[in-house]
Design a protein around this motif. Structure first.
Motif, mmCIF file in Angstrom:
data_model
loop_
_atom_site.group_PDB
_atom_site.id
_atom_site.type_symbol
_atom_site.label_atom_id
_atom_site.label_comp_id
_atom_site.label_asym_id
_atom_site.label_seq_id
_atom_site.Cartn_x
_atom_site.Cartn_y
_atom_site.Cartn_z
ATOM 1 N N ALA A 264 -2.727 -0.036 4.952
ATOM 2 C CA ALA A 264 -2.066 -1.097 4.180
ATOM 3 C C ALA A 264 -1.548 -0.568 2.846
ATOM 4 C CB ALA A 264 -3.036 -2.257 3.945
ATOM 5 N N ALA A 265 -2.267 0.395 2.261
ATOM 6 C CA ALA A 265 -1.879 0.964 0.969
ATOM 7 C C ALA A 265 -0.773 2.003 1.081
ATOM 8 C CB ALA A 265 -3.100 1.583 0.293
ATOM 9 N N GLY A 266 -0.495 2.467 2.310
ATOM 10 C CA GLY A 266 0.588 3.431 2.487
ATOM 11 C C GLY A 266 0.213 4.699 3.217
ATOM 12 N N ALA A 267 -1.030 4.831 3.651
ATOM 13 C CA ALA A 267 -1.428 6.029 4.397
ATOM 14 C C ALA A 267 -0.815 6.003 5.789
ATOM 15 C CB ALA A 267 -2.949 6.106 4.499
ATOM 16 N N VAL A 268 -0.518 7.182 6.294
ATOM 17 C CA VAL A 268 -0.020 7.332 7.657
ATOM 18 C C VAL A 268 -0.911 8.366 8.340
ATOM 19 C CG1 VAL A 268 1.935 7.968 9.110
ATOM 20 C CG2 VAL A 268 2.338 6.791 6.943
ATOM 21 N N LYS B 63 11.954 1.319 6.581
ATOM 22 C CA LYS B 63 12.385 2.486 5.832
ATOM 23 C C LYS B 63 11.203 3.404 5.541
ATOM 24 C CE LYS B 63 15.905 2.935 2.372
ATOM 25 N NZ LYS B 63 16.525 2.406 1.180
ATOM 26 N N LYS B 64 11.433 4.707 5.702
ATOM 27 C CA LYS B 64 10.392 5.675 5.360
ATOM 28 C C LYS B 64 10.486 5.969 3.861
ATOM 29 C CE LYS B 64 8.375 10.004 6.779
ATOM 30 N NZ LYS B 64 8.381 11.094 7.717
ATOM 31 N N ARG B 65 9.347 5.921 3.198
ATOM 32 C CA ARG B 65 9.307 6.204 1.762
ATOM 33 C C ARG B 65 9.625 7.674 1.511
ATOM 34 N NH1 ARG B 65 5.688 2.900 -1.793
ATOM 35 N NH2 ARG B 65 5.583 4.847 -2.948
ATOM 36 N N HIS B 66 10.278 7.924 0.415
ATOM 37 C CA HIS B 66 10.601 9.306 0.054
ATOM 38 C C HIS B 66 9.349 10.137 -0.232
ATOM 39 C CE1 HIS B 66 9.962 7.579 -3.930
ATOM 40 N NE2 HIS B 66 9.854 8.802 -4.393
ATOM 41 N N ASP B 67 8.293 9.486 -0.673
ATOM 42 C CA ASP B 67 7.049 10.176 -1.010
ATOM 43 C C ASP B 67 5.921 9.862 -0.021
ATOM 44 O OD1 ASP B 67 6.652 7.516 -1.651
ATOM 45 O OD2 ASP B 67 5.639 7.926 -3.542
ATOM 46 N N ALA B 68 6.285 9.525 1.216
ATOM 47 C CA ALA B 68 5.300 9.053 2.197
ATOM 48 C C ALA B 68 4.164 10.050 2.424
ATOM 49 C CB ALA B 68 5.985 8.725 3.522
ATOM 50 N N LYS B 69 4.474 11.325 2.585
ATOM 51 C CA LYS B 69 3.421 12.317 2.875
ATOM 52 C C LYS B 69 2.480 12.506 1.682
ATOM 53 C CE LYS B 69 5.573 14.985 6.502
ATOM 54 N NZ LYS B 69 5.963 16.289 6.993
ATOM 55 N N VAL B 70 3.044 12.608 0.507
ATOM 56 C CA VAL B 70 2.235 12.809 -0.701
ATOM 57 C C VAL B 70 1.363 11.586 -0.958
ATOM 58 C CG1 VAL B 70 2.355 13.131 -3.207
ATOM 59 C CG2 VAL B 70 3.891 14.411 -1.711
ATOM 60 N N ARG B 71 1.961 10.419 -0.841
ATOM 61 C CA ARG B 71 1.223 9.166 -1.059
ATOM 62 C C ARG B 71 0.081 9.042 -0.042
ATOM 63 N NH1 ARG B 71 2.172 3.918 -3.189
ATOM 64 N NH2 ARG B 71 1.258 2.280 -1.903
#
Length: 168
Positions: free
Chosen positions: A60-64, A74-82
């Protein structure tokens, strides 16, 4: 966040996730024809015990997770780092994993795992177990209800996720 558990004809389960940021994912499950999917057990216990940094609170917070595939939004630009930052800080995932196996075994045996929850907690933390008998009984009861519902249906099971229950 919305969670939908979809029965797979092979005996597996797929979890469809729609996060508040609009991203949509499919989480593959490896339940191998268990009475209740492993990921559904996680959802029940994390929600009922209020674990904000368990698997679903982190998502829910943004982890994948590696077992997730983005299917929409939309995929976040900082998805991996976040995602890495969220997962690194999360202590609840280990607790959730330990408790999921305890609750699943107890569900299969038709009992409430009071002592096993405290024992599993002791493996993950030196602090006293924060979950009392009432909370453990509630998780077992809700898991029983959800499990019966899951076994009696061929349709997807929508599982509400509290907005406030997410990792920081």
């Amino acid at each position: 966040m919305h969670l939908t558990f979809v029965p797979d004809p092979r005996g597996e389960c797929r979890t469809l996730i729609r996060r508040a940021d609009g991203a949509e994912f499919e989480l593959a499950s490896y339940s191998r024809k268990h009475a209740v999917p492993h990921d559904l057990v996680h959802a029940v216990l994390e929600r009922e015990l209020g674990i904000p940094d368990g698997i679903y609170g982190c998502i829910a917070a943004g982890a994948v997770l590696s077992s997730m595939t983005q299917t929409g939004g939309k995929k976040r630009h900082d998805a991996k780092v976040r995602s890495a930052r969220i997962l690194k800080a999360a202590k609840g995932i280990g607790i959730s994993e330990a408790l999921a196996s305890v609750f699943y075994a107890a569900y299969e045996q038709g009992r409430v795992p009071y002592a096993e929850v405290r024992e599993a907690w002791g493996v993950t933390s030196a602090l006293p177990c924060p979950y009392g008998d009432e909370q453990v009984a509630r998780v077992a009861r809700v898991l029983g209800e959800v499990g019966e519902n899951w076994q009696a249906r061929a349709d997807p099971l929508v599982f509400p996720w509290p907005k406030e229950l997410q990792a920081r």
